[in-house]
Scaffold this motif. Sequence first.
Motif, short mmCIF file in Angstrom:
data_model
loop_
_atom_site.label_atom_id
_atom_site.label_comp_id
_atom_site.label_asym_id
_atom_site.label_seq_id
_atom_site.Cartn_x
_atom_site.Cartn_y
_atom_site.Cartn_z
N TRP A 54 13.16 11.71 19.29
CA TRP A 54 11.78 11.77 18.80
C TRP A 54 11.30 13.21 18.64
O TRP A 54 10.26 13.43 18.04
CB TRP A 54 10.85 11.02 19.76
N ALA A 55 12.02 14.17 19.18
CA ALA A 55 11.59 15.56 19.11
C ALA A 55 11.74 16.07 17.67
O ALA A 55 12.77 15.83 17.03
CB ALA A 55 12.42 16.41 20.06
N PRO A 56 10.74 16.76 17.15
CA PRO A 56 10.79 17.22 15.76
C PRO A 56 12.05 18.02 15.42
O PRO A 56 12.60 17.87 14.33
CB PRO A 56 9.54 18.10 15.63
N GLU A 57 12.52 18.83 16.36
CA GLU A 57 13.69 19.67 16.09
C GLU A 57 15.00 18.89 16.07
O GLU A 57 16.04 19.42 15.65
CB GLU A 57 13.78 20.83 17.09
N THR A 58 14.99 17.62 16.48
CA THR A 58 16.23 16.83 16.48
C THR A 58 16.17 15.62 15.54
O THR A 58 17.14 14.86 15.47
CB THR A 58 16.55 16.33 17.91
N LEU A 59 15.09 15.44 14.82
CA LEU A 59 14.96 14.27 13.95
C LEU A 59 16.05 14.23 12.87
O LEU A 59 16.44 13.14 12.43
CB LEU A 59 13.57 14.23 13.31
N HIS A 60 16.55 15.37 12.46
CA HIS A 60 17.61 15.41 11.45
C HIS A 60 18.87 14.68 11.92
O HIS A 60 19.70 14.26 11.11
CB HIS A 60 17.96 16.86 11.10
N LEU A 61 19.00 14.49 13.23
CA LEU A 61 20.19 13.83 13.76
C LEU A 61 20.27 12.36 13.37
O LEU A 61 21.36 11.77 13.37
CB LEU A 61 20.24 13.96 15.29
N HIS A 62 19.16 11.73 13.02
CA HIS A 62 19.21 10.33 12.58
C HIS A 62 20.14 10.19 11.37
O HIS A 62 20.97 9.29 11.32
CB HIS A 62 17.81 9.80 12.25
N VAL A 63 20.02 11.09 10.42
CA VAL A 63 20.89 11.07 9.23
C VAL A 63 22.31 11.44 9.62
O VAL A 63 23.28 10.80 9.18
CB VAL A 63 20.35 12.02 8.14
N GLU A 64 22.47 12.45 10.47
CA GLU A 64 23.82 12.90 10.85
C GLU A 64 24.58 11.82 11.61
O GLU A 64 25.78 11.63 11.39
CB GLU A 64 23.72 14.17 11.68
N VAL A 65 23.89 11.09 12.48
CA VAL A 65 24.54 10.02 13.24
C VAL A 65 25.00 8.90 12.31
O VAL A 65 26.13 8.41 12.42
CB VAL A 65 23.61 9.49 14.35
N VAL A 66 24.13 8.48 11.40
CA VAL A 66 24.50 7.43 10.45
C VAL A 66 25.73 7.84 9.64
O VAL A 66 26.67 7.06 9.49
CB VAL A 66 23.30 7.12 9.52
N ASN A 67 25.73 9.05 9.13
CA ASN A 67 26.88 9.51 8.35
C ASN A 67 28.14 9.59 9.20
O ASN A 67 29.23 9.19 8.76
CB ASN A 67 26.59 10.88 7.72
N PHE A 68 28.02 10.09 10.41
CA PHE A 68 29.18 10.24 11.29
C PHE A 68 29.80 8.87 11.59
O PHE A 68 31.01 8.68 11.43
CB PHE A 68 28.76 10.95 12.58
#
Length: 195
Positions: A54-68
Amino acid sequence: MKKELVSRGYDVTGFGREEENASVAQHYVQKDLFDLTKEDLAKFDIVVDAFGTWAPETLHLHVEVVNFLANLLANTDKRLVIVGGAGSLYVDPEHKVQLVETPDFPEEYYALAKAQTDALDELRKHTDVKWTFVSPAADFQAEGERTGQYIQAGDELTLNDRGESIISYADYALGFADEIEKGNHIQERISLVRK
């Protein structure tokens, strides 16, 4: 979620970085998600992505996890079932997921909803993966009661007969487990709403 799946006879293995998360499943492997390999997932029929940040600096990980995860499971018979985000989403005529920006959409949840919308958009590009994205209703109540009933809907925001978009975690787990068992919505986003 674990309780619902175990009660149906599923053998549940959890993966995570922290040792204190070991109680989330019958079996636990302490390993960072981005260190997983195809071999780590080889014996599983279904992979559940319950990643959350939920932290703004880690929200990009949602896309990275899906792709991974999608890349690990590409061109296999394994299913990827994702604990999706709540929020008002719809699919436009060009099949791009859009976030409905209603005046009453809580500002504090917008960035998270947008990150999960982006993850779903990215997931739709993985036509070689048997994925399902399961979103809760807009009002996701972690401590809400289990009614044992829910409405399974699609991409459109769906309301129950009382005009609510609401579901408890317990009823979401029920609907999520039903989708794992049935597997009726491959390469689709579904949503779950209290009946």
